[in-house]
Scaffold this active site. Structure first.
Site, PDB file in Angstrom:
ATOM      1  N   SER A  30       0.901  -1.245   0.029  1.00 27.48           N
ATOM      2  CA  SER A  30       0.017  -0.091   0.099  1.00 27.48           C
ATOM      3  C   SER A  30       1.041   1.274   0.124  1.00 27.48           C
ATOM      4  O   SER A  30       0.362   2.283  -0.086  1.00 27.48           O
ATOM      5  CB  SER A  30      -0.947   0.084   1.286  1.00 27.48           C
ATOM      6  OG  SER A  30      -2.283  -0.851   0.898  1.00 27.48           O
ATOM      7  N   LYS A  33      -0.098   3.776  -2.639  1.00 28.36           N
ATOM      8  CA  LYS A  33      -0.939   4.818  -2.655  1.00 28.36           C
ATOM      9  C   LYS A  33      -0.440   6.181  -2.376  1.00 28.36           C
ATOM     10  O   LYS A  33      -0.827   7.171  -2.457  1.00 28.36           O
ATOM     11  CB  LYS A  33      -1.940   4.653  -1.344  1.00 28.36           C
ATOM     12  CG  LYS A  33      -2.719   3.327  -1.441  1.00 28.36           C
ATOM     13  CD  LYS A  33      -3.683   3.098  -0.492  1.00 28.36           C
ATOM     14  CE  LYS A  33      -4.745   1.816  -0.630  1.00 28.36           C
ATOM     15  NZ  LYS A  33      -3.891   0.711  -0.019  1.00 28.36           N
ATOM     16  N   SER A  85      -5.560   4.051   4.581  1.00 26.03           N
ATOM     17  CA  SER A  85      -5.081   3.169   3.384  1.00 26.03           C
ATOM     18  C   SER A  85      -6.189   2.458   2.801  1.00 26.03           C
ATOM     19  O   SER A  85      -6.259   1.149   2.618  1.00 26.03           O
ATOM     20  CB  SER A  85      -4.391   2.049   4.410  1.00 26.03           C
ATOM     21  OG  SER A  85      -3.336   1.487   3.207  1.00 26.03           O
ATOM     22  N   LYS A 192       3.412   6.624   4.885  1.00 29.65           N
ATOM     23  CA  LYS A 192       2.506   5.663   4.560  1.00 29.65           C
ATOM     24  C   LYS A 192       3.083   4.314   5.056  1.00 29.65           C
ATOM     25  O   LYS A 192       4.227   3.886   4.611  1.00 29.65           O
ATOM     26  CB  LYS A 192       2.431   5.747   2.985  1.00 29.65           C
ATOM     27  CG  LYS A 192       1.364   4.851   2.570  1.00 29.65           C
ATOM     28  CD  LYS A 192      -0.122   5.306   2.982  1.00 29.65           C
ATOM     29  CE  LYS A 192      -1.432   4.062   2.656  1.00 29.65           C
ATOM     30  NZ  LYS A 192      -1.112   3.034   3.686  1.00 29.65           N
TER      31      LYS A 192
END
Length: 356
Positions: A30, A33, A85, A192
């Site tokens: 993820s 992203k 997320s 992130k």
């Protein structure tokens, strides 16, 4: 380092301070992203309201709670990606910004090339596993450095939680950031997390201290929180920030039509940079401003450069007021004398005895 691959970069000057398998191609879960969020914020209408469709939210994994029929903005979707997320948020961005996930993947790869991510290929907007979806620790660090230049991205990814209003009808919700470093490490400012069974634990993070910004990336790191703290402590021990000031006491701003024809100037910010790098400053001041001028008005800027690259720009402000200078008062007698002189001049010029 527990990580299979790791990189530490100083954002200020781009220097790689540490690398372990930095160019090894691995899936990045993820943390994908990060790119999806950047493209959403670079979209011309980030506040565009979107009506969510079933296709947009038909995706497995983590979610910000979107349902078909919900109303949400691109900016809120970025919060949903960077904090919660949400795979549903990433899918929705791809459908809106790229018209489809395939076209959006092409946009992601084009942007990656612009950044210099030469060992990266994006397939999905969310980071779900795909054998052709991969990056490297170094490439993800370059992406993070680029994103931190975007003030809104930097702000959103630094938030521990956020309250947003979306849905059908919209109602208030609170999203909590999955990035525990924001609570564990006092200098942390983002960015992130990521995890799938194939990718393992992935983390892209940033920290700021005394004007120095560091970005750390770990891929497949069982102990990623401690890996990142160790990287940052090492990095801050190697990079020291210095505060740069300059003297404007002899600089004066020219004011046209003002009670004060010249006034002093000042700056309201200080600049910090690497202590071992040479820094030059260029003062760019307006040659002339018109009254009235108020203390605090922006009248120019100071540009700080290091090694030919601009590292910071700060505004220069007027330090004092300068009101409009009153017009001179002409009494009627003086006014008559001036008119008589003008008439006499015209008579003489045209060689006439009378002007009517």
């Amino acid at each position: 380092m527990s990580a299979q691959a790791a990189v530490l970069i100083c954002v200020n000057n781009g220097e790689v301070l540490y690398s372990k398998n930095g160019d090894k191609q691995l899936s990045m879960a993820s943390t994908t992203k990060i790119m999806t969020s950047l493209l959403a914020l670079e979209y011309p209408e980030p506040d565009k309201e979107i009506t969510v469709t079933d296709e947009m939210v038909r995706v497995e994994g983590t979610s910000m709670g979107l349902k078909a029929g919900d109303s949400v903005s691109l900016r809120e979707l970025v919060y949903g990606m960077l904090l919660q997320s949400g795979n549903d948020a990433a899918n929705t961005v791809a459908c809106v910004v790229g018209d489809s996930k395939e076209k959006f993947a092409a946009m992601m790869n084009d942007r990656a090339k612009q950044i210099g991510m030469n060992n990266t290929n994006f397939v999905t907007p969310s980071g779900l596993d795909d054998e052709n979806h991969y990056s490297t620790a170094y490439d993800m660090a370059l992406l993070a450095c680029e994103c931190m230049k975007n003030p809104e991205f930097a702000f959103i990814c630094s938030q521990k939680r956020a309250s947003l209003t979306y849905g059908n009808p919209p109602y208030l919700r609170t999203l909590t950031n999955h990035n525990k470093l924001l609570r564990m490490y006092k200098y942390s400012v983002g960015i992130k997390t990521g995890f799938t069974k194939k990718s393992g634990r992935c983390l892209v993070s940033a920290a700021e201290k005394d004007g120095i910004t560091l970005v750390a990336v770990t891929l497949r790191a069982p102990d990623d929180w401690n890996d990142h703290i160790a990287l940052f402590e090492y990095g801050f021990s190697k990079c020291k920030g210095s505060e740069y000031t300059f003297d404007l006491s002899s600089v004066r701003l020219n004011v046209a039509g003002g009670v004060k024809q010249q006034i002093p100037v000042t700056v309201s910010e200080t600049v910090r940079w690497m202590s071992d790098d040479g820094v030059t400053v260029s003062v760019r001041l307006k040659p002339l401003v018109y009254a009235p001028v108020r203390a605090g008005d922006i009248v120019g800027k100071a540009v700080f450069s290091s090694d030919g690259k601009i590292i910071s720009e700060v505004f220069i402000h007027a330090a004092e007021n300068s009101d409009i200078k009153p017009a001179p008062v002409i009494n009627s007698k003086t006014e008559k004398n001036l008119l008589e002189k003008l008439i006499d001049g015209l008579k003489e010029f045209f060689n006439v005895s009378e002007v009517k």
